[in-house]
Design an enzyme around this catalytic site. Sequence first.
Site, short mmCIF file in Angstrom:
data_model
loop_
_atom_site.label_atom_id
_atom_site.label_comp_id
_atom_site.label_asym_id
_atom_site.label_seq_id
_atom_site.Cartn_x
_atom_site.Cartn_y
_atom_site.Cartn_z
N TYR A 143 0.85 -1.20 0.00
CA TYR A 143 0.00 0.00 0.00
C TYR A 143 0.88 1.24 0.00
O TYR A 143 1.73 1.41 0.87
CB TYR A 143 -0.93 0.01 1.22
CG TYR A 143 -1.86 1.21 1.23
CD1 TYR A 143 -2.84 1.34 0.26
CD2 TYR A 143 -1.74 2.20 2.20
CE1 TYR A 143 -3.70 2.44 0.26
CE2 TYR A 143 -2.60 3.29 2.21
CZ TYR A 143 -3.58 3.41 1.23
OH TYR A 143 -4.42 4.49 1.22
N ASP A 235 9.23 2.57 0.78
CA ASP A 235 8.10 3.25 1.42
C ASP A 235 8.14 2.90 2.90
O ASP A 235 7.71 1.82 3.31
CB ASP A 235 6.79 2.80 0.77
CG ASP A 235 5.57 3.47 1.38
OD1 ASP A 235 5.72 4.15 2.41
OD2 ASP A 235 4.47 3.31 0.82
N LYS A 264 3.41 9.15 9.36
CA LYS A 264 3.09 8.61 10.69
C LYS A 264 4.03 9.11 11.78
O LYS A 264 3.92 10.25 12.22
CB LYS A 264 3.00 7.10 10.62
CG LYS A 264 1.89 6.62 9.65
CD LYS A 264 1.65 5.15 9.72
CE LYS A 264 0.66 4.68 8.67
NZ LYS A 264 -0.73 5.10 8.89
#
Length: 424
Positions: A143, A235, A264
């Site tokens: 993702y 990522d 995050k």
Amino acid sequence: MNDDNSRALYDRALSVMPGGVNSAVRAAIEPYPFFVQKGDRGHVIDADGNRYIDWVMGLGPLLLGHNLPESVQAGIQQNASEGPMYGTPTEIEVDLAEFVVRHVPSVEKIRFVNSGTEATTSAVRLARGYTGRNKIIVNQGGYHGAQDSTLVEGDVESVAPSSAGVPQSVAEHTIPVPFNDEDAVREAFEKHGDDIAAVMTEPILANYGIVDPDDGYHDFLREITDEHGSLLIFDEVITGFRVGGLGCAQSEFGVTPDLTTFGKVIGGGFPVGALGGRAEIMEQLAPSGPVFQAGTFSGHPVTMAAGLETLQFAAANNVYDHVNTLGDQLRSGLADIVADQAPEYTVAGTDSMFKVIFTRDGEAPKNAADVKNAETDRWRRVFWGQMKAQEVFLSQNQFECQFVSYGHTEADVEETLEAYKHAL
């Protein structure tokens, strides 16, 4: 357990927000999500006063838990009190940039943005602009945010958008391959090597269960991208500053990508994203180079303060020792429970990440397809509710990761393990 207020709030939300939520995964809880009123260390309290041990931690950003240490809170409040934002650079964004450059192997320069999606979108554009090529390789089930270039499904032979609204002409520039499948990557390069701008991968698949790389897999990606003049993009929106401590997952695996995306934890619980990498590549971003990237809220001073204070506190207070030790205790305890009660399931995770995957054969998943073939409906429709009834809040489906924070305690771990015993 009373949930009248959450039910009423969701009823109101359905009238004014699509699906009653602002992010699709929040609606995975059935028949409706509970609404959180506030956090307390490693717990959340919902709108009806129910208290849960929280292993979701905002889906990852809350390394320190819900109660921020005094020094972190003070830094955030100071920047907020001096003004919300300015449209000009501030010293605090330079401070955070210097901190990241000092600690993350791949990062010589960094650009702060506002979300992980924005970071990965910018990374794809930068890779294409730097190489003059169009195609990217991604992992099936990986993702990389809600961006058109990676909302793609299929394989080397055939691809299609995985979401309505993504043109087929866009999807055709993306090549999905199974995680850990070196042969599929080789095939992609054999067919399209002259037009592959980058391979983009999560160091650990962390949004599709938790899937670890095979030994040498990332070394292979590093070698084949070098061989073909393509870029390697890690990522680390999820793993960054959570796996491998301040050096991130790339330091744990000993592989240095050309570009790294963050989100995050790097924002300390505030909206954030970042893109970092080799200086010669990063200099292609505007205004230094021809690849356009900009954002009104990028480098927001309150977010920058939250990120810097969080990472500095983690460095000075053995935060990683605490969260990783509790993570080890959780995984060890869960492994014992699974071996006794559900030997077909597997326990996954590393450092402060953990998950029980409802596999059917006791074999740890090697790619996204293995996780998809697990008992995902049982996890969501039966198991999740049983854990909630025991006041343990787990991620909303089989695929989302779970996280330990500095606010969690050994008592939280023990209570959670007891809940797993009953639910499994």
